[in-house]
Design a protein around this motif. Structure first.
Motif, PDB file in Angstrom:
ATOM      1  N   UNK A 153      -5.906  -0.488   0.018  1.00 11.10           N
ATOM      2  CA  UNK A 153      -6.787   0.177   0.970  1.00 11.10           C
ATOM      3  C   UNK A 153      -8.206  -0.353   0.946  1.00 11.10           C
ATOM      4  N   UNK A 154      -8.732  -0.576  -0.229  1.00 11.68           N
ATOM      5  CA  UNK A 154     -10.102  -1.070  -0.365  1.00 11.68           C
ATOM      6  C   UNK A 154     -10.250  -2.437   0.304  1.00 11.68           C
ATOM      7  N   UNK A 155      -9.321  -3.341   0.002  1.00  9.68           N
ATOM      8  CA  UNK A 155      -9.424  -4.696   0.565  1.00  9.68           C
ATOM      9  C   UNK A 155      -9.040  -4.726   2.047  1.00  9.68           C
ATOM     10  N   UNK A 168       0.768  -1.237   0.000  1.00  5.86           N
ATOM     11  CA  UNK A 168       0.000   0.000   0.000  1.00  5.86           C
ATOM     12  C   UNK A 168       0.797   1.284   0.000  1.00  5.86           C
ATOM     13  N   UNK A 169       2.034   1.242  -0.484  1.00  2.28           N
ATOM     14  CA  UNK A 169       2.802   2.489  -0.572  1.00  2.28           C
ATOM     15  C   UNK A 169       2.700   3.034  -1.999  1.00  2.28           C
ATOM     16  N   UNK A 220     -10.703   8.226  -1.030  1.00  6.00           N
ATOM     17  CA  UNK A 220      -9.536   7.728  -1.753  1.00  6.00           C
ATOM     18  C   UNK A 220      -9.721   6.282  -2.212  1.00  6.00           C
ATOM     19  N   UNK A 221     -10.286   5.434  -1.353  1.00  7.11           N
ATOM     20  CA  UNK A 221     -10.429   4.013  -1.717  1.00  7.11           C
ATOM     21  C   UNK A 221     -11.761   3.712  -2.400  1.00  7.11           C
ATOM     22  N   UNK A 260      -2.066   5.443   5.394  1.00  6.90           N
ATOM     23  CA  UNK A 260      -1.988   6.336   4.237  1.00  6.90           C
ATOM     24  C   UNK A 260      -1.523   7.752   4.590  1.00  6.90           C
ATOM     25  N   UNK A 261      -1.373   8.045   5.880  1.00  9.46           N
ATOM     26  CA  UNK A 261      -1.009   9.397   6.320  1.00  9.46           C
ATOM     27  C   UNK A 261      -2.025  10.441   5.852  1.00  9.46           C
ATOM     28  N   UNK A 262      -3.301  10.081   5.863  1.00 12.43           N
ATOM     29  CA  UNK A 262      -4.348  11.038   5.510  1.00 12.43           C
ATOM     30  C   UNK A 262      -4.737  11.848   6.743  1.00 12.43           C
TER      31      UNK A 262
END
Length: 184
Positions: A135-137, A38-39, A163-164, A152-154
């Motif tokens: 992210x979704x999964x 996820x990066x 986002x996802x 995600x650093x959101x």
């Protein structure tokens, strides 16, 4: 700039991985690495073999934010990654281009992923698709939006949900339920 989507169907995720593997082991492992960690693709493409060899965790400085990030290598990914890097020198780019000792470019990665997406009828596929698919999964399996936000650093969970693709999913579902049937 077009918005890209996560790959929501797990079977399609594996169909794409298999398709990429038929063309190139590098492309398959890049895709799997992206969906398992996820990066951002810029951070994936900057990795060297030494960054993952015999490591349970990988530490990077994110190119976009400059922040330090440490993430585990998933136990499902580890054996695939070990097989992929076997015989490679530590100094080599993890995902090399055809040019000697250079990493695959973001543009090349985009072309690889968008071509695979087209093969499976997916239109909104790009380099962020790997991160969004992660992210979704992650969310579908854990329902932990707060941890995903931190990964995600959101700044907030609403950004993460948008986002996802969860925000759009909820909007679409609500619109589909709308009815103008005459009531008696």
């Amino acid at each position: 700039m077009n918005t890209v989507e996560p790959i929501r169907d797990i079977n399609t995720v594996w169909d794409i991985a298999d398709y990429l593997g038929e063309k190139s082991e590098r492309n398959k492992i890049m895709f799997l690495f992206g969906i398992y960690v996820g990066i951002r693709v810029s951070d994936i493409l900057s990795l060297k073999v030494r960054d993952v060899r015999d490591m349970n965790y990988v530490s990077i400085r994110e190119m976009k934010t400059g922040k330090e990030k440490r993430f585990p290598i998933n136990e499902e990914l580890r054996p695939l990654l070990n097989r992929y890097i076997k015989g490679k020198a530590d100094y080599e780019p993890l995902f090399p281009s055809r040019q000697q000792n250079k990493a695959l470019s973001r543009c090349q990665a985009y072309n690889i992923l968008s071509t695979a997406g087209e093969k499976f009828g997916l239109q909104h596929i790009g380099t962020h698709t790997m991160r969004k698919t992660f992210g979704y999964h992650f969310y579908q399996q854990t329902h932990d939006i707060v941890t995903l936000q931190k990964i995600f650093n959101h700044d907030n969970t609403h950004i993460t949900m948008r986002y996802i693709g969860l925000e759009q999913d909820a909007i679409s579902e609500s619109i589909m339920k709308l009815s103008f049937k005459k009531r008696r």
